[in-house]
Design a protein around this motif. Structure first.
Motif, PDB file in Angstrom:
ATOM      1  N   PHE A   1      35.028  90.794  34.960  1.00 21.92           N
ATOM      2  CA  PHE A   1      36.272  91.027  34.821  1.00 21.92           C
ATOM      3  C   PHE A   1      37.085  89.783  35.226  1.00 21.92           C
ATOM      4  N   ASP A   2      37.853  89.116  34.246  1.00 19.99           N
ATOM      5  CA  ASP A   2      38.539  88.289  34.845  1.00 19.99           C
ATOM      6  C   ASP A   2      39.638  88.475  34.416  1.00 19.99           C
ATOM      7  N   PHE A   3      40.825  88.184  35.771  1.00 23.38           N
ATOM      8  CA  PHE A   3      42.382  88.572  35.246  1.00 23.38           C
ATOM      9  C   PHE A   3      42.606  87.424  35.172  1.00 23.38           C
ATOM     10  N   GLY A   4      42.302  86.485  35.193  1.00 20.65           N
ATOM     11  CA  GLY A   4      42.777  85.319  34.188  1.00 20.65           C
ATOM     12  C   GLY A   4      43.921  84.293  35.877  1.00 20.65           C
TER      13      GLY A   4
ATOM     14  N   TYR B   1      31.537  85.539  43.018  1.00 19.28           N
ATOM     15  CA  TYR B   1      32.232  83.683  43.755  1.00 19.28           C
ATOM     16  C   TYR B   1      31.621  82.984  43.153  1.00 19.28           C
ATOM     17  N   TYR B   2      32.390  81.790  42.694  1.00 14.67           N
ATOM     18  CA  TYR B   2      31.734  80.423  42.720  1.00 14.67           C
ATOM     19  C   TYR B   2      31.971  79.411  43.351  1.00 14.67           C
ATOM     20  N   PHE B   3      31.056  78.516  43.705  1.00 13.16           N
ATOM     21  CA  PHE B   3      30.855  77.669  44.917  1.00 13.16           C
ATOM     22  C   PHE B   3      31.844  76.461  44.393  1.00 13.16           C
ATOM     23  N   SER B   4      32.077  76.395  42.507  1.00 12.81           N
ATOM     24  CA  SER B   4      33.255  75.350  42.355  1.00 12.81           C
ATOM     25  C   SER B   4      34.280  75.251  42.489  1.00 12.81           C
ATOM     26  N   ASP B   5      34.950  76.201  42.417  1.00 13.03           N
ATOM     27  CA  ASP B   5      36.555  76.097  42.864  1.00 13.03           C
ATOM     28  C   ASP B   5      36.778  77.246  43.632  1.00 13.03           C
ATOM     29  N   GLN B   6      35.825  78.024  44.173  1.00 12.18           N
ATOM     30  CA  GLN B   6      35.692  79.179  45.154  1.00 12.18           C
ATOM     31  C   GLN B   6      35.934  80.628  44.792  1.00 12.18           C
ATOM     32  N   GLY B   7      36.744  80.314  43.725  1.00 11.66           N
ATOM     33  CA  GLY B   7      37.232  81.501  43.406  1.00 11.66           C
ATOM     34  C   GLY B   7      36.104  83.133  42.900  1.00 11.66           C
ATOM     35  N   GLY B   8      36.755  83.764  42.381  1.00 13.70           N
ATOM     36  CA  GLY B   8      35.476  85.637  41.942  1.00 13.70           C
ATOM     37  C   GLY B   8      36.352  86.389  40.953  1.00 13.70           C
ATOM     38  N   LYS B   9      35.633  86.656  40.810  1.00 11.30           N
ATOM     39  CA  LYS B   9      35.245  87.541  39.333  1.00 11.30           C
ATOM     40  C   LYS B   9      35.248  89.180  39.932  1.00 11.30           C
ATOM     41  N   PHE B  10      35.960  90.103  39.445  1.00  9.31           N
ATOM     42  CA  PHE B  10      35.074  91.295  39.217  1.00  9.31           C
ATOM     43  C   PHE B  10      33.973  91.707  39.275  1.00  9.31           C
TER      44      PHE B  10
END
Length: 211
Positions: free
Chosen positions: A161-164, A129-138
């Motif tokens: 892994f980034d699904f975009g 997870y990233y604090f910058s945008d609250q997004g996540g990647k496998f």
């Protein structure tokens, strides 16, 4: 479940936070031969992702520990942590640093599953997870039987892994002889939709492109 039908489980407790592994006979009675009391408490983990049994009976637990965030003062990040125990519940001092391995992958690394391959290598899946945008990647990391990251897998033993889409969370992993399958879900901020996401990779961490 062990070959002798004994059942090993893991969970998390609060106030204070720690993880507990416990072993039971097939009839549900606690096995007092495990760590001499039937259970083991470890305070180096604040989150738990699961456990796996090696062919030699040793127990590997994956979790996460809180660490200082690398970029945000006062915030907490998390690192992957693996603990390995002997079949009697004692810590396996031959694994990593006195039975423990810690891996920093990103800002907040939360494990979700663990599996042991037939060659003894240990696979751990989860979400970065990233604090910058609250997004996540496998993410998947692979370890050698001694606890060192496997340099033959991904980049220095780790693969992202980034699904975009903006937010992904890994849930479950399945392992076959030649491939690894990972599933989870993703949120797309543009369409405001949630969808199931799966991927397949080869033993070196590269995508299985015909999947």
């Amino acid at each position: 479940i062990q070959d002798d039908q004994k059942i090993v489980g893991v969970g998390r407790f609060f106030n204070p936070t720690y993880i507990q592994t416990a072993r039971f006979h097939s009839n549900g009675i606690q096995d007092l031969s495990y760590n001499q009391v039937g259970y083991r408490n470890d305070f180096n983990l604040s989150k738990v992702g699961g456990l796996a049994l090696q062919s030699d009976g040793k127990i590997v637990v994956i979790g996460a520990k809180a660490v200082a965030h690398p970029y945000i003062a006062g915030a907490s990040g998390y690192d992957f942590v693996l603990n390995r125990y002997n079949i009697n519940g004692s810590i396996d001092a031959k694994f990593g640093n006195n039975g423990m391995v810690s891996t920093d992958i990103g800002e907040v690394d939360i494990p979700s599953d663990i599996a042991i391959q037939s060659n003894g290598k240990i696979l751990v899946s989860g979400t970065k997870y990233y604090f910058s945008d609250q997004g996540g990647k496998f993410i998947i990391a692979r370890y050698l039987p001694n606890g060192a990251l496997d340099p033959a897998f991904g980049t220095a033993g780790k693969k992202l892994f980034d699904f975009g889409n903006n937010d992904n969370t890994a849930n479950a992993m399945a392992v076959s002889r030649y491939r690894v399958y990972l599933s989870g879900w993703g949120n797309d901020d543009l369409t405001q939709s949630t969808r199931l996401q799966t991927l397949a990779i080869l033993n070196d961490g590269l995508p299985f492109t015909t999947y």
